[in-house]
Scaffold this active site. Structure first.
Site, PDB file in Angstrom:
ATOM      1  N   LYS A 197      19.831 -11.718  42.834  1.00 26.91           N
ATOM      2  CA  LYS A 197      18.849 -10.792  42.774  1.00 26.91           C
ATOM      3  C   LYS A 197      18.920  -9.677  41.729  1.00 26.91           C
ATOM      4  O   LYS A 197      19.952  -9.032  41.467  1.00 26.91           O
ATOM      5  CB  LYS A 197      18.494  -9.861  44.052  1.00 26.91           C
ATOM      6  CG  LYS A 197      17.437  -8.974  44.138  1.00 26.91           C
ATOM      7  CD  LYS A 197      17.167  -8.507  45.529  1.00 26.91           C
ATOM      8  CE  LYS A 197      16.028  -7.461  45.357  1.00 26.91           C
ATOM      9  NZ  LYS A 197      15.721  -6.882  46.543  1.00 26.91           N
ATOM     10  N   LYS A 249      15.976 -14.586  43.001  1.00 25.30           N
ATOM     11  CA  LYS A 249      14.840 -13.626  42.808  1.00 25.30           C
ATOM     12  C   LYS A 249      14.922 -12.681  41.610  1.00 25.30           C
ATOM     13  O   LYS A 249      15.930 -12.410  41.271  1.00 25.30           O
ATOM     14  CB  LYS A 249      14.791 -12.775  44.185  1.00 25.30           C
ATOM     15  CG  LYS A 249      13.693 -11.730  44.331  1.00 25.30           C
ATOM     16  CD  LYS A 249      13.839 -10.918  45.513  1.00 25.30           C
ATOM     17  CE  LYS A 249      12.685  -9.924  45.236  1.00 25.30           C
ATOM     18  NZ  LYS A 249      13.314  -8.689  46.410  1.00 25.30           N
ATOM     19  N   SER A 275       6.353 -10.008  43.307  1.00 25.40           N
ATOM     20  CA  SER A 275       4.815  -9.093  43.287  1.00 25.40           C
ATOM     21  C   SER A 275       4.117  -9.451  42.003  1.00 25.40           C
ATOM     22  O   SER A 275       3.054  -9.773  41.673  1.00 25.40           O
ATOM     23  CB  SER A 275       4.957  -7.869  43.750  1.00 25.40           C
ATOM     24  OG  SER A 275       5.967  -7.082  43.256  1.00 25.40           O
TER      25      SER A 275
HETATM   26  C1  PBG Z   1      14.037  -4.440  48.618  1.00 28.78           C
HETATM   27  C2  PBG Z   1      13.280  -5.737  48.142  1.00 28.78           C
HETATM   28  C3  PBG Z   1      12.297  -5.530  46.967  1.00 28.78           C
HETATM   29  C4  PBG Z   1      11.514  -6.678  46.929  1.00 28.78           C
HETATM   30  C5  PBG Z   1      11.880  -7.394  48.175  1.00 28.78           C
HETATM   31  N1  PBG Z   1      12.857  -6.843  48.915  1.00 28.78           N
HETATM   32  C6  PBG Z   1      12.199  -4.604  45.888  1.00 28.78           C
HETATM   33  C7  PBG Z   1      13.489  -4.147  45.051  1.00 28.78           C
HETATM   34  O1  PBG Z   1      14.362  -4.699  45.229  1.00 28.78           O
HETATM   35  O2  PBG Z   1      13.203  -3.234  44.234  1.00 28.78           O
HETATM   36  C8  PBG Z   1      10.714  -7.045  45.930  1.00 28.78           C
HETATM   37  C9  PBG Z   1       9.583  -8.022  46.238  1.00 28.78           C
HETATM   38  C10 PBG Z   1       8.564  -8.402  45.409  1.00 28.78           C
HETATM   39  O3  PBG Z   1       8.543  -7.767  44.060  1.00 28.78           O
HETATM   40  O4  PBG Z   1       7.488  -9.082  45.671  1.00 28.78           O
HETATM   41  N2  PBG Z   1      13.943  -4.374  49.990  1.00 28.78           N
END
Ligand code: PBG
Length: 327
Positions: A197, A249, A275
């Site tokens: 991630k 991700k 997103s």
């Molecule tokens: C953390 C989490 C995030 C996303 C999913 N789980 C935010 C981050 O890590 O800053 C982002 C998902 C997206 O942007 O669609 N709980």
């Protein structure tokens, strides 16, 4: 003049030929819908940077979950947005907290008809917006956070979730969650590890979706976009710690990582079309600059082709409907 004997175009001549030789197919069963539920709402509330996506009320979440099952999606990933936050993110652990409540609601609604998953992270619940607990100096404290994740995993398992998705990128989080679940007898609850991630600017609209309080960034725990080999190390650690499935991700900007991860492990590999990836396409389509449905399916196909067996996407229901209609 000599003419080509080998003609790749022969197999592209009709839709039926193209369908016959397609190397990658999309199936609703491999799409996972991320869903937001906001404490205290009586009506769903639109998220301006994610057109078509809403913060659900408890009621609208149940209804939307049932519709997603009807559309044939493979899973639901639940995110909770609490009305109040505190320094330790206690709302994520509280059985009466919004996410644990939503898990019970959705499981009561859909049972085993789809796979119910929950984000296992503190950032939606902390007043500072970080994914972990902070030291007095403001650093994210790894091992104290693991204890909080273990408790949160138990709360989610008790609420009936099928799969937990630890997404905080703390070292050892999969081992800590697995042990907590096993000791409590939840040996059947699976772990989908957010294994690779990145600290990505593509999460922008998500921050609006969960009303994130974060001031700063997550670069001491999420990965540097410059690195690929580091993802292989992260994924290997998570598999060794007991991850049943791993995730990469974001998705589209990291297809090389996805392909490398797919080649390196034998557990199911998921990708999260985040997103910002969704918002970019929606914004361009709203301007009439691209064909929305074609781009949607092309991005999903590309993510599958690169090696993702499952895709988390805000288009899951729409894409599933589209796939059923167009075959
Ligand atoms: C953390 C989490 C995030 C996303 C999913 N789980 C935010 C981050 O890590 O800053 C982002 C998902 C997206 O942007 O669609 N709980």
């Amino acid at each position: 003049m000599s003419y080509p004997r080998i003609r790749p175009r022969r197999l592209r001549r009709t839709p039926a030929l193209r369908r016959l030789v397609a190397e990658t197919r999309l199936d609703p069963a491999e799409l996972i819908l991320p869903m937001f539920v906001r404490e205290g709402l009586t009506e769903p509330r639109p998220i301006s940077s994610l057109p078509g996506v809403v913060q659900h009320s408890r009621d609208s979440l149940r209804k939307a979950a049932a519709e997603a099952v009807q559309a044939g999606v493979g899973g639901l990933m639940l995110f909770g947005v609490p009305a109040e936050r505190d320094a330790t993110g206690s709302g994520g652990i509280d059985p009466a907290g919004i996410l644990n409540t939503a898990i019970r609601d959705v499981v009561a609604e859909v049972g085993d008809a789809t796979v119910v998953m929950s984000d296992l992270c503190l950032d939606e619940f902390t007043s500072h917006g970080h994914c972990g607990l902070l030291t007095p100096a403001g650093d994210v404290e790894n091992d104290a956070t693991l204890r909080a994740y273990a408790e949160m995993a138990l709360a989610q398992a008790t609420a009936g979730v099928h799969v937990v998705g630890p997404s905080g990128m703390m070292d050892g989080q999969v081992a800590a969650v697995r042990e907590a679940l096993d000791v409590a007898g939840y040996t059947d609850v699976s772990i989908l590890a957010y294994a690779a991630k990145y600290a990505s600017a593509f999460y922008g609209p998500f921050r609006e979706a969960v009303e994130s309080a974060l001031d700063g960034d997550r670069r001491t725990y999420q990965q540097d976009p410059a690195n690929l080999r580091e993802s292989l190390r992260e994924v290997a650690l998570d598999v060794a710690e007991g991850a049943d499935m791993v995730m990469v991700k974001p998705a589209l900007p990291y297809l090389d990582v996805l392909a490398a991860v797919r080649a390196a492990v034998d557990v199911p590999v998921a990708a999260y079309q985040v997103s910002g990836e969704y918002a970019m396409v929606e914004a361009a389509a709203a301007n009439g600059w691209i064909d929305r449905e074609r781009v949607m399916l092309e991005t999903l196909t590309s993510i599958r082709r690169a090696g993702a067996q499952m895709i988390l996407t805000y288009w899951a229901v729409e894409a599933a409907d589209l796939l059923r209609r167009t075959g």
